[in-house]
Design an enzyme around this catalytic site. Structure first.
Site, PDB file in Angstrom:
ATOM      1  N   THR A 317       0.841  -1.194   0.000  1.00 46.15           N
ATOM      2  CA  THR A 317       0.000   0.000   0.000  1.00 46.15           C
ATOM      3  C   THR A 317       0.877   1.245   0.000  1.00 46.15           C
ATOM      4  O   THR A 317       2.075   1.186   0.265  1.00 46.15           O
ATOM      5  CB  THR A 317      -0.903   0.066   1.254  1.00 46.15           C
ATOM      6  OG1 THR A 317      -0.097   0.424   2.391  1.00 46.15           O
ATOM      7  CG2 THR A 317      -1.601  -1.242   1.512  1.00 46.15           C
ATOM      8  N   ASP A 318       0.265   2.384  -0.274  1.00 45.79           N
ATOM      9  CA  ASP A 318       0.920   3.649   0.006  1.00 45.79           C
ATOM     10  C   ASP A 318       0.617   4.014   1.460  1.00 45.79           C
ATOM     11  O   ASP A 318      -0.110   3.315   2.160  1.00 45.79           O
ATOM     12  CB  ASP A 318       0.452   4.725  -0.967  1.00 45.79           C
ATOM     13  CG  ASP A 318       1.475   5.841  -1.127  1.00 45.79           C
ATOM     14  OD1 ASP A 318       2.364   5.986  -0.259  1.00 45.79           O
ATOM     15  OD2 ASP A 318       1.388   6.598  -2.120  1.00 45.79           O
ATOM     16  N   TRP A 319       1.137   5.144   1.884  1.00 46.50           N
ATOM     17  CA  TRP A 319       1.134   5.582   3.277  1.00 46.50           C
ATOM     18  C   TRP A 319      -0.286   5.621   3.858  1.00 46.50           C
ATOM     19  O   TRP A 319      -1.121   6.407   3.434  1.00 46.50           O
ATOM     20  CB  TRP A 319       1.773   6.962   3.350  1.00 46.50           C
ATOM     21  CG  TRP A 319       2.035   7.505   4.703  1.00 46.50           C
ATOM     22  CD1 TRP A 319       1.186   8.263   5.449  1.00 46.50           C
ATOM     23  CD2 TRP A 319       3.239   7.374   5.468  1.00 46.50           C
ATOM     24  NE1 TRP A 319       1.790   8.615   6.634  1.00 46.50           N
ATOM     25  CE2 TRP A 319       3.051   8.091   6.677  1.00 46.50           C
ATOM     26  CE3 TRP A 319       4.454   6.727   5.268  1.00 46.50           C
ATOM     27  CZ2 TRP A 319       4.041   8.178   7.665  1.00 46.50           C
ATOM     28  CZ3 TRP A 319       5.433   6.810   6.244  1.00 46.50           C
ATOM     29  CH2 TRP A 319       5.226   7.520   7.418  1.00 46.50           C
ATOM     30  N   ASP A 321      -2.942   3.955   3.539  1.00 43.61           N
ATOM     31  CA  ASP A 321      -4.087   3.946   2.627  1.00 43.61           C
ATOM     32  C   ASP A 321      -5.141   2.900   2.949  1.00 43.61           C
ATOM     33  O   ASP A 321      -6.269   3.005   2.463  1.00 43.61           O
ATOM     34  CB  ASP A 321      -3.610   3.811   1.176  1.00 43.61           C
ATOM     35  CG  ASP A 321      -3.281   5.165   0.582  1.00 43.61           C
ATOM     36  OD1 ASP A 321      -3.925   6.150   0.972  1.00 43.61           O
ATOM     37  OD2 ASP A 321      -2.380   5.248  -0.267  1.00 43.61           O
TER      38      ASP A 321
END
Length: 786
Positions: A317-319, A321
């Site tokens: 995932t991104d930060w 998310d």
């Protein structure tokens, strides 16, 4: 609590797993499999507890291990907090850490000291090495003293694949010098909206350029063998999968509305080629498309990426998310439901990043039957596989002393070459450039004496702080002073940025001082544009250049002295009112620590500019477009009583760029005028340097589908190459295009190449080719030609 299951029912997961197996039997693995490695993974997996498996799927920030009290005194070693280490590694078995200690770049020695402490604890607890990840996106940009290269948008302007490969290779080497084996790069989103604050992280607006430059950078990062990464290379992480660069509002992390044809044909294309090049990991787009967050999108995560490509890499995932699925996007009632949706959609690792409750909640979901053990084991295999491929089980740490070429002169020379090939000459009235060294020059503007603006974001700190860390490199002013006698250079900025402020903050202008200084010089070099920014803090409401900078150039123009505008910006700011006031305009983009030197070399003729715009430079706020527009977007006047004028005026076109010499194109030929999807078309064109100096020319081949069942794009870039020619020299340039590249995605989501005519253009040379046979693909993707 009611757990929704409307995205991926458990029965669908079972069916999908079977379909995945069948599909993968038909498609060759995207990354070659190592039988012994797979055996080792299965052996280890059988020994692991559920807690250990979930720990491998968890990624937390280094902030949790280095509380404020751990901030070292000068000369003191950085120590990881023992209690936090015990909780994160020994209790929750966390398998990955990310981010930058104290939010600032560290020396290789500091990186090694920090990571080795965590690695020792991980190995002692589970026997499984931890993998550390950092956003090293234009060189080892979070490693103090490292070689920083131009940002991707500037590399795109070079149209030179080998420079992308070299950037990846040196970035990997200098990243491993600090013990970091995983970089969150490259960005493969397309920069198709100049309002978007991350445009400069892309290779530009075109799918083919992003695919080619990305493919070569992957080889540079990983060494060309995705199955076995040596200690001089790193695992790449493609981001942000996908469509991140075209939010409807232009604001970061806001929704997009991309249809299936455009998604597959353009946004997916760079990721497809990078996966085929062996990329080990992918980071997911933080936004949502047509109402569905990508982090809960089973079709695009599992079907398109894992199943259709038979790719066994890792999706992270991104930060935070997964949290966004319930706190922002409102498709889950709480974090537990958000975890269920994302893991079942295909997420393998959660960049949580501040809480280990992911471990607790995912374990509950498995025990309750909401997430299957099959899905857990599949995710953990992917994490372990990347660690094995990186050689972390054999060599968990790399140390600085093993990297003697860190920040070497050879690496600096490579970064300088990339900057020189990126810089783009946009205007040169009466051949004002190159300058004679005896000309008296006023260097002015807020970007004239700033390393921060030359580098942009992700440079030593998140928002960029190169002024503090790159003081040994030359700003534009310093580079010009070194190139000519200091007595020939006057510096009066007129406008300055607020130190350590937001990118748009400027001090009270002192334009009168700059105007006064201009009276005693021959030429004005006005360095304008943007200060550094990154992600959401870079959002804007107005693309126009700042009021102060505009006023500065307008006031200087009234002196009657010739003006050279130097554009130093991450995205194209509108300057239509200033273009007529300047005799010359040079775009330096974000060319990194050697951008000042590169510009000085070009201003004084030591280097001939060869960059070309990797995006369309807009003229007006309400006339934003891309080069591959639809024909109706350039209708001058329709028949009848009404004027349906749709013409969009741009400042400069995609692929535009001048030189100090001239190039003539002739004799465009093709080896077959009639083709099918299975053919390879070979085009040749003669390029002659008709000017007086040596120069490099990017040769771009465009194709236009003249009639199609869906309205075709005006034209598409299908091939490019870069050649160097001495004065009077002629070279025959060969460009190959697979016949299948002229296909498009139809209304039914299937690739189709339709019989009919196509117009080919290279420079001012045009010819037509004809597809003799229609072909429709029954597979999601066309065959690879690399």
């Amino acid at each position: 609590m009611k757990l929704r299951s409307f995205f991926v029912p458990m029965v669908a997961l079972t069916i999908g797993f079977t379909a995945c197996t069948q599909q993968q039997e038909e498609v060759a693995p995207a990354i070659p499999r190592d039988a012994q490695m797979e055996k080792n993974i299965e052996t280890l997996l059988k020994k692991m507890t559920l807690d250990e498996k979930i720990g491998q799927m968890t990624q937390l920030t280094i902030d949790l291990l280095l509380p404020a009290s751990a901030w070292p005194k000068p000369g003191e070693a950085i120590k990881v907090d023992a209690a936090a280490l015990d909780t994160i590694i020994r209790k929750y078995k966390v398998g990955s850490i990310l981010n930058v200690p104290f939010s600032m770049a560290q020396t290789p020695e500091n990186w090694y000291a920090i990571i080795s402490q965590i690695q020792e604890a991980a190995l002692a607890e589970t026997g499984i090495p931890m993998v550390y990840g950092v956003d090293q996106i234009h060189g080892a940009s979070y490693t103090a003293g490292a070689t920083l290269f131009p940002q991707n948008v500037a590399l795109g302007a070079t149209f030179n694949r080998e420079l992308a490969k070299t950037t990846g290779r040196i970035s990997a080497y200098e990243t491993r010098a600090g013990g970091i084996p995983w970089t969150f790069a490259p960005v493969l989103d397309m920069g198709r909206d100049p309002r978007w604050p991350r445009m400069w992280e892309t290779f530009g607006e075109d799918a083919f350029v992003n695919a080619e430059m990305g493919r070569y950078m992957i080889v540079g990062f990983q060494g060309g063998d995705g199955a076995h990464i040596d200690a001089n290379h790193v695992a790449a992480c493609l981001k942000h999968y996908m469509g991140y660069g075209v939010p409807t509002t232009g604001k970061d992390r806001t929704p997009s509305r991309i249809n299936e044809q455009e998604m597959r044909e353009k946004h997916f294309a760079p990721f497809l080629e990078a996966i085929r090049a062996g990329a080990l990991s992918v980071m997911v787009n933080s936004g949502i498309n047509n109402g569905l967050p990508f982090h809960a999108d089973y079709e695009h995560l599992t079907q398109w990426l894992k199943e259709d490509l038979n790719w066994d890499g890792l999706i992270v995932t991104d930060w935070a998310d997964i949290n966004n699925l319930y706190t922002r996007d409102q498709i889950a009632a709480d974090k537990k439901e958000a975890i269920k949706l994302s893991i079942n959609a295909g997420i393998d690792m959660s960049m949580d990043p501040y809480s280990w409750d992911f471990c607790v909640l995912l374990k509950e979901l498995v025990q309750e039957g909401e997430v299957s053990m099959e899905r857990i084991d599949d995710a953990v295999r992917r994490v372990l596989r990347m660690k094995y491929r990186l050689g972390l089980f054999e060599q968990p740490m790399t140390k600085p002393s093993d990297y003697p070429e860190f920040a070497s002169k050879a690496h600096a020379a490579a970064a300088l070459e990339a900057a020189e090939e990126a810089i783009t000459l946009l205007k040169n009235t009466n051949d004002l450039l190159p300058l004679a060294p005896n000309k008296r020059v006023l260097v002015t503007g807020p970007n004239a004496n700033s390393m921060r603006s030359l580098n942009g974001g992700w440079s030593y700190t998140w928002q960029g702080d190169a002024d503090r860390y790159a003081s040994d490199c030359n700003t534009i002013l310093e580079a010009i002073q070194q190139r000519v006698r200091t007595s020939h250079v006057v510096y009066e900025p007129g406008v300055t940025y607020r130190p350590f402020g937001s990118y748009w903050e400027e001090n009270e202008p002192e334009i009168a001082k700059a105007v006064a200084a201009a009276r005693n010089v021959d030429v004005i070099v006005a360095c304008i544009g943007e200060n550094s920014y990154c992600e959401t803090p870079g959002n804007l409401d107005d693309l126009s250049l700042s009021v102060n900078q505009t006023a500065l150039v307008e006031a200087l123009a009234k002196t009657g002295k010739p003006i050279i505008l130097v554009l130093n910006e991450g995205r194209p700011r509108l300057i239509s009112g200033l273009v007529p006031l300047a005799e010359a305009i040079v775009h330096v983009y974000l060319t990194g620590n050697y951008g000042g030197d590169a510009l000085a070399h070009i201003l004084y003729g030591d280097v001939n500019p060869s960059g070309k715009l990797p995006y369309t430079y807009p003229r007006y706020q309400s006339a934003l477009t891309n080069y591959d527009y639809k024909p109706s977007e350039q209708v001058d006047r329709m028949q009848g009583a009404y004027n349906y004028d749709a013409v969009i005026s741009v400042q400069w076109a995609f692929g535009y760029g001048l030189s100090y010499t001239d190039f003539a194109y002739s004799n465009l030929t093709v080896d077959k005028s009639s083709f099918t999807a299975d053919d390879m078309l070979t085009f040749t064109v003669d390029v002659t340097n008709t000017g007086q100096v040596t120069g490099k020319e990017s040769v771009l081949l465009f194709g236009s589908d003249l009639v199609a069942s869906l309205t075709p794009d005006n034209r598409r870039l299908r091939a490019f190459d870069k050649v160097e020619l001495k004065s009077g020299e002629k070279k025959t340039v060969t460009l190959t295009v697979p016949g299948s590249d002229f296909a498009f995605v139809g209304h039914d989501g299937k690739w189709i190449l339709e019989a009919g005519d196509f117009r080919i253009q290279v420079g001012d040379q045009i010819l037509n080719v004809t597809c003799s046979t229609t072909k429709k693909w029954d597979t999601p993707n066309r065959e690879s030609v690399h």
